[in-house]
Design a protein around this motif. Structure first.
Motif, PDB file in Angstrom:
ATOM      1  N   PHE A  58       0.849  -1.185   0.000  1.00  0.00           N
ATOM      2  CA  PHE A  58       0.000   0.000   0.000  1.00  0.00           C
ATOM      3  C   PHE A  58       0.888   1.240   0.000  1.00  0.00           C
ATOM      4  N   LYS A  59       0.485   2.270  -0.697  1.00  0.00           N
ATOM      5  CA  LYS A  59       1.222   3.536  -0.748  1.00  0.00           C
ATOM      6  C   LYS A  59       0.793   4.385   0.453  1.00  0.00           C
ATOM      7  N   TRP A  60       1.298   4.003   1.616  1.00  0.00           N
ATOM      8  CA  TRP A  60       0.879   4.605   2.878  1.00  0.00           C
ATOM      9  C   TRP A  60       1.463   6.008   3.015  1.00  0.00           C
ATOM     10  N   PRO A  61       0.647   7.030   3.320  1.00  0.00           N
ATOM     11  CA  PRO A  61       1.169   8.398   3.470  1.00  0.00           C
ATOM     12  C   PRO A  61       1.968   8.549   4.757  1.00  0.00           C
ATOM     13  N   LYS A  62       2.843   9.539   4.780  1.00  0.00           N
ATOM     14  CA  LYS A  62       3.632   9.809   5.987  1.00  0.00           C
ATOM     15  C   LYS A  62       2.761  10.548   6.995  1.00  0.00           C
ATOM     16  N   PRO A  63       2.812  10.126   8.267  1.00  0.00           N
ATOM     17  CA  PRO A  63       1.978  10.779   9.283  1.00  0.00           C
ATOM     18  C   PRO A  63       2.508  12.160   9.653  1.00  0.00           C
ATOM     19  N   THR A  64       1.614  12.970  10.185  1.00  0.00           N
ATOM     20  CA  THR A  64       1.998  14.279  10.706  1.00  0.00           C
ATOM     21  C   THR A  64       2.674  14.092  12.057  1.00  0.00           C
ATOM     22  N   ALA A  65       3.076  15.181  12.672  1.00  0.00           N
ATOM     23  CA  ALA A  65       3.734  15.108  13.979  1.00  0.00           C
ATOM     24  C   ALA A  65       2.825  14.484  15.032  1.00  0.00           C
ATOM     25  N   SER A  66       1.508  14.707  14.904  1.00  0.00           N
ATOM     26  CA  SER A  66       0.565  14.144  15.872  1.00  0.00           C
ATOM     27  C   SER A  66       0.303  12.659  15.637  1.00  0.00           C
ATOM     28  N   GLY A  67       0.701  12.158  14.469  1.00  0.00           N
ATOM     29  CA  GLY A  67       0.465  10.760  14.152  1.00  0.00           C
ATOM     30  C   GLY A  67      -0.846  10.520  13.433  1.00  0.00           C
ATOM     31  N   HIS A  68      -1.670  11.555  13.306  1.00  0.00           N
ATOM     32  CA  HIS A  68      -2.961  11.424  12.641  1.00  0.00           C
ATOM     33  C   HIS A  68      -2.810  11.745  11.155  1.00  0.00           C
ATOM     34  N   ILE A  69      -3.575  11.063  10.344  1.00  0.00           N
ATOM     35  CA  ILE A  69      -3.672  11.367   8.921  1.00  0.00           C
ATOM     36  C   ILE A  69      -5.154  11.426   8.586  1.00  0.00           C
ATOM     37  N   TYR A  70      -5.592  12.512   8.021  1.00  0.00           N
ATOM     38  CA  TYR A  70      -6.981  12.638   7.608  1.00  0.00           C
ATOM     39  C   TYR A  70      -7.038  12.494   6.101  1.00  0.00           C
ATOM     40  N   ILE A  71      -7.869  11.562   5.623  1.00  0.00           N
ATOM     41  CA  ILE A  71      -8.011  11.365   4.191  1.00  0.00           C
ATOM     42  C   ILE A  71      -9.489  11.354   3.827  1.00  0.00           C
ATOM     43  N   SER A  72      -9.782  11.679   2.588  1.00  0.00           N
ATOM     44  CA  SER A  72     -11.159  11.685   2.100  1.00  0.00           C
ATOM     45  C   SER A  72     -11.551  10.290   1.631  1.00  0.00           C
ATOM     46  N   THR A  73     -12.805  10.126   1.296  1.00  0.00           N
ATOM     47  CA  THR A  73     -13.282   8.859   0.764  1.00  0.00           C
ATOM     48  C   THR A  73     -12.580   8.532  -0.544  1.00  0.00           C
ATOM     49  N   GLN A  74     -12.390   9.542  -1.372  1.00  0.00           N
ATOM     50  CA  GLN A  74     -11.691   9.348  -2.647  1.00  0.00           C
ATOM     51  C   GLN A  74     -10.248   8.893  -2.408  1.00  0.00           C
ATOM     52  N   GLN A  75      -9.577   9.491  -1.434  1.00  0.00           N
ATOM     53  CA  GLN A  75      -8.208   9.098  -1.116  1.00  0.00           C
ATOM     54  C   GLN A  75      -8.154   7.673  -0.561  1.00  0.00           C
ATOM     55  N   LEU A  76      -9.163   7.273   0.211  1.00  0.00           N
ATOM     56  CA  LEU A  76      -9.223   5.901   0.712  1.00  0.00           C
ATOM     57  C   LEU A  76      -9.342   4.925  -0.449  1.00  0.00           C
ATOM     58  N   ASN A  77     -10.161   5.254  -1.424  1.00  0.00           N
ATOM     59  CA  ASN A  77     -10.289   4.393  -2.608  1.00  0.00           C
ATOM     60  C   ASN A  77      -8.966   4.291  -3.358  1.00  0.00           C
ATOM     61  N   LEU A  78      -8.228   5.406  -3.460  1.00  0.00           N
ATOM     62  CA  LEU A  78      -6.913   5.373  -4.105  1.00  0.00           C
ATOM     63  C   LEU A  78      -5.958   4.471  -3.322  1.00  0.00           C
ATOM     64  N   LEU A  79      -5.960   4.622  -1.998  1.00  0.00           N
ATOM     65  CA  LEU A  79      -5.086   3.824  -1.143  1.00  0.00           C
ATOM     66  C   LEU A  79      -5.372   2.334  -1.291  1.00  0.00           C
ATOM     67  N   LEU A  80      -6.642   1.967  -1.246  1.00  0.00           N
ATOM     68  CA  LEU A  80      -7.023   0.562  -1.356  1.00  0.00           C
ATOM     69  C   LEU A  80      -6.769  -0.004  -2.751  1.00  0.00           C
ATOM     70  N   SER A  81      -6.690   0.878  -3.750  1.00  0.00           N
ATOM     71  CA  SER A  81      -6.390   0.448  -5.115  1.00  0.00           C
ATOM     72  C   SER A  81      -4.897   0.360  -5.380  1.00  0.00           C
ATOM     73  N   GLY A  82      -4.089   0.726  -4.399  1.00  0.00           N
ATOM     74  CA  GLY A  82      -2.643   0.649  -4.564  1.00  0.00           C
ATOM     75  C   GLY A  82      -2.028   1.887  -5.188  1.00  0.00           C
ATOM     76  N   LEU A  83      -2.766   2.988  -5.199  1.00  0.00           N
ATOM     77  CA  LEU A  83      -2.267   4.218  -5.798  1.00  0.00           C
ATOM     78  C   LEU A  83      -1.838   5.209  -4.721  1.00  0.00           C
ATOM     79  N   LYS A  84      -0.981   6.146  -5.103  1.00  0.00           N
ATOM     80  CA  LYS A  84      -0.572   7.194  -4.171  1.00  0.00           C
ATOM     81  C   LYS A  84      -1.737   8.140  -3.934  1.00  0.00           C
ATOM     82  N   LEU A  85      -1.777   8.736  -2.741  1.00  0.00           N
ATOM     83  CA  LEU A  85      -2.856   9.665  -2.422  1.00  0.00           C
ATOM     84  C   LEU A  85      -2.715  10.972  -3.188  1.00  0.00           C
ATOM     85  N   GLU A  86      -1.492  11.361  -3.474  1.00  0.00           N
ATOM     86  CA  GLU A  86      -1.268  12.584  -4.228  1.00  0.00           C
ATOM     87  C   GLU A  86      -1.223  12.210  -5.700  1.00  0.00           C
TER      88      GLU A  86
END
Length: 99
Positions: A58-86
């Protein structure tokens, strides 16, 4: 990736300091980035999705300093499809424009 619903909801509450009963989806990834678990609350119980890739990562994004990553539904679909979020070829949304 040994934790199940109870263990993951404790991580959400204690480590992330968020409410596991909220409408948010909490996504966890293993070190090898080939397994994902998604935990969320649905009116009267938890859902736990598990996905394991046989090839690739999975093309996992780098976390912020807090450790949280907020992604949209569209970005989740990209992640699950094996694509980069950007996705540099996607059109950027327009806000506050008149046509």
């Amino acid at each position: 990736m040994r934790k199940s619903i109870d263990g993951l909801s404790l991580i959400v509450a204690d480590v992330l300091e968020m409410d596991p009963l909220s409408s948010a989806w909490f996504i966890f990834c293993n070190r090898g980035k080939d397994k994902i678990k998604i935990l969320f609350w649905d009116t009267n119980g938890f859902w736990l999705y598990y996905r394991r890739l046989e090839k690739g990562r999975f093309k996992w994004p780098k976390p912020t300093a807090s450790g949280h990553i907020y992604i949209s539904t569209q970005q989740l679909n990209l992640l699950l499809s094996g694509l980069k979020l950007e996705n540099p070829q996607a059109h950027q949304p327009l806000y506050g424009r008149e046509v």
